[in-house]
Design a protein around this motif. Sequence first.
Motif, PDB file in Angstrom:
ATOM      1  N   VAL A   5       2.671  -3.600  -5.930  1.00 51.76           N
ATOM      2  CA  VAL A   5       3.002  -4.810  -6.424  1.00 51.76           C
ATOM      3  C   VAL A   5       4.375  -5.200  -5.912  1.00 51.76           C
ATOM      4  O   VAL A   5       5.377  -4.570  -5.983  1.00 51.76           O
ATOM      5  CB  VAL A   5       3.280  -4.736  -7.832  1.00 51.76           C
ATOM      6  CG1 VAL A   5       3.726  -6.111  -8.834  1.00 51.76           C
ATOM      7  CG2 VAL A   5       1.878  -4.339  -8.488  1.00 51.76           C
ATOM      8  N   ASP A  26      -7.101  -8.891  -3.018  1.00 48.72           N
ATOM      9  CA  ASP A  26      -6.151  -9.246  -4.063  1.00 48.72           C
ATOM     10  C   ASP A  26      -6.472 -10.615  -5.016  1.00 48.72           C
ATOM     11  O   ASP A  26      -5.782 -11.041  -5.649  1.00 48.72           O
ATOM     12  CB  ASP A  26      -4.479  -9.493  -3.546  1.00 48.72           C
ATOM     13  CG  ASP A  26      -3.872  -8.414  -2.977  1.00 48.72           C
ATOM     14  OD1 ASP A  26      -4.285  -7.192  -3.290  1.00 48.72           O
ATOM     15  OD2 ASP A  26      -3.126  -8.354  -2.019  1.00 48.72           O
ATOM     16  N   ARG A  71       1.593  -7.736 -10.968  1.00 44.66           N
ATOM     17  CA  ARG A  71      -0.011  -7.384 -10.852  1.00 44.66           C
ATOM     18  C   ARG A  71      -0.889  -8.636 -10.716  1.00 44.66           C
ATOM     19  O   ARG A  71      -1.612  -8.954  -9.708  1.00 44.66           O
ATOM     20  CB  ARG A  71      -0.344  -6.187 -11.300  1.00 44.66           C
ATOM     21  CG  ARG A  71      -1.707  -5.646 -10.975  1.00 44.66           C
ATOM     22  CD  ARG A  71      -2.298  -4.756 -11.874  1.00 44.66           C
ATOM     23  NE  ARG A  71      -2.702  -5.582 -13.283  1.00 44.66           N
ATOM     24  CZ  ARG A  71      -3.154  -5.033 -14.116  1.00 44.66           C
ATOM     25  NH1 ARG A  71      -3.002  -3.498 -14.532  1.00 44.66           N
ATOM     26  NH2 ARG A  71      -3.426  -5.499 -15.310  1.00 44.66           N
ATOM     27  N   ARG A  79       5.201 -12.163  -4.154  1.00 42.90           N
ATOM     28  CA  ARG A  79       4.272 -13.139  -3.224  1.00 42.90           C
ATOM     29  C   ARG A  79       4.422 -14.375  -3.591  1.00 42.90           C
ATOM     30  O   ARG A  79       4.994 -14.899  -4.748  1.00 42.90           O
ATOM     31  CB  ARG A  79       2.979 -12.570  -3.360  1.00 42.90           C
ATOM     32  CG  ARG A  79       2.518 -10.970  -3.344  1.00 42.90           C
ATOM     33  CD  ARG A  79       2.800 -10.276  -2.092  1.00 42.90           C
ATOM     34  NE  ARG A  79       1.599 -10.934  -1.174  1.00 42.90           N
ATOM     35  CZ  ARG A  79       0.315 -10.315  -1.037  1.00 42.90           C
ATOM     36  NH1 ARG A  79       0.270  -9.095  -1.929  1.00 42.90           N
ATOM     37  NH2 ARG A  79      -0.566 -10.547  -0.295  1.00 42.90           N
ATOM     38  N   GLN A  84      -3.219  -8.011  -7.627  1.00 46.81           N
ATOM     39  CA  GLN A  84      -2.725  -7.196  -6.474  1.00 46.81           C
ATOM     40  C   GLN A  84      -3.475  -5.897  -6.685  1.00 46.81           C
ATOM     41  O   GLN A  84      -3.238  -5.159  -7.528  1.00 46.81           O
ATOM     42  CB  GLN A  84      -1.318  -7.182  -6.409  1.00 46.81           C
ATOM     43  CG  GLN A  84      -0.563  -8.557  -6.108  1.00 46.81           C
ATOM     44  CD  GLN A  84       0.917  -8.448  -5.781  1.00 46.81           C
ATOM     45  OE1 GLN A  84       0.971  -7.760  -4.576  1.00 46.81           O
ATOM     46  NE2 GLN A  84       1.596  -8.906  -6.600  1.00 46.81           N
TER      47      GLN A  84
END
Length: 581
Positions: A559, A531, A502, A562, A555
């Motif tokens: 989740v 985010d 997160r 990324r 985020q």
Amino acid sequence: MTFLVIAYLGGALTILSPCILPILPFVFARAGQPFLRSTLPLLAGMAATFCAVATLAAVGGSWAISANEYGRLAALALLAVFGVGLLSPRAASIITRPVVELGNRLANAAGKPGAMPTVAGSLLLGIATGLLWAPCAGPILGLVLTGAALKGANLETSLLLAAYAAGAATSLAVAILVGGRVFAAMKRSLGFSERIRQVLGAAVLAGVAVIALGLDTGFLSQMSYASTASFEQRVLDRLHTAIAPEVAAAGVSAAAARSELPVEGKAPSLDGAVEWLNSPPLTREQLRGKVVLIDFWTYSCINCIRTIPYVRAWADKYRDQGLVIIGVHAPEFAFEKKIDNVRQAVANFKIDYPVAIDNDYKIWRAFDNSYWPAHYLIDARGQIRYHHFGEGNYRQTEEAIQDLLREAGSSASASAPVSPQATGAEAGADIGHMRSGETYIGYRQARSFASNEAMRADTPRDYSVKTPSLNEWGLSGTWTIGAEAATLDAADGGITYRFSARDLHLVLGPDAAGKPARFQVTIDGHPPGADHGADTDAEGNGIVTSTRLYQLVRQSGAVEARTFTIRFLDPGVQAYAFTFG
């Protein structure tokens, strides 16, 4: 003794980690050979080499990292020849006869059935394997390496690393003995030992390829983080919980105490602090009659930051009932030794209780502490009655505070535990969705480096990076990578990290003169929008003004993995470590 047991168990658990896979072919190639002449020298060489390399990496300088890189290249070449010798002695002889003869001797004289392995050959193979072995840095190995970095080269550091290596060697020895019986049964029943040897040769070459491509410290290490870290942490918790009964006899009798909390020993002195903030120096005599909570922390540690709201709340709630909270600031990085930096952090975190600056780790060592954060609860008679390491356990800690306050004579009744409203980096982690772990950027503890160029210690170098795999990171632009941090030498350099959590945090600092550095953050190539973290805006803009932890991503939705990139518009910035939440 307890820490030696922990280190040994941590090493033994490496057999469950995917990071052990690349070296298994080298080890299993000796299955079925005499234990004393083959297996034992191989494992001894591997353990001794790992112990030496880990010590140098933790306490050495740039020469250590360079020497290790040359050693790894030599080991890769040696083991590649070993694999070719297993796969096809004839093909190996075409490459180079003298080197292949060495490889054949290491491969139990490949092409000469029935020849006995030599102790020297097995030891050399073990040394090469030890140079290449990169065990995943779970909680136990992280604890051992952190202690080595803090305390330097000493007997305790060497024993802990040796215990870890011995644990790994033990589990591998068991695996080899089992594997030897399996291979022997296959040879008897199938009758094609030559094919088995060739399969082992192919596996050895595959292991060399995995290590040469860095997959052992990238893809496999992230698998290990998800699969073994929680198990290791439970081992730590269980063994440390067992400390209390061992030392309870040193305290007063149970009949004299109204609390059921065990006596863990006499609280050490706080005399080692180099300076005190928010208070004059405090002594054990001054604190007698008070219940004292000692909180070991360091201001850029994300685990400490997430604990601070609870410690502040306890200080406010129980101050008038006789509780004294003392934060012992023990630095992890060199910049955390600067008292002005700590003073600024204390103000930023709104800490008003006493803080002892433990730059020389005298209080840390007096408590025999090894963790950030760590809480020790001391009763009115100066005895340690409770401890907890790491985040969490807040309700149990507060119940222990209430218990000892009542024992000390407070008339306050039990009450509901505090529930602070934490924001930004102080908010609790989303453990259930966190698949990325703490990652250091300085070469002393760096792992999973994915730039196209090899890491060069203490020397400016141009780096470039494409999209890394999960839990890999890389630099772009001109950087100088030091033991603790990487410093950007020219504007427009960046860092890219493929993560799954997160929150993403990065410990950053300005140049030596303190000049601010602007940066821009993107996620999957786009501005972060909703985010963004507490230290960036929706467009990803931010500025490094002081050396501290910066929350760059939070985020807001589901989740998922990324690709994070930070680009610095100004030179001089220093990057230390990634943490996640």
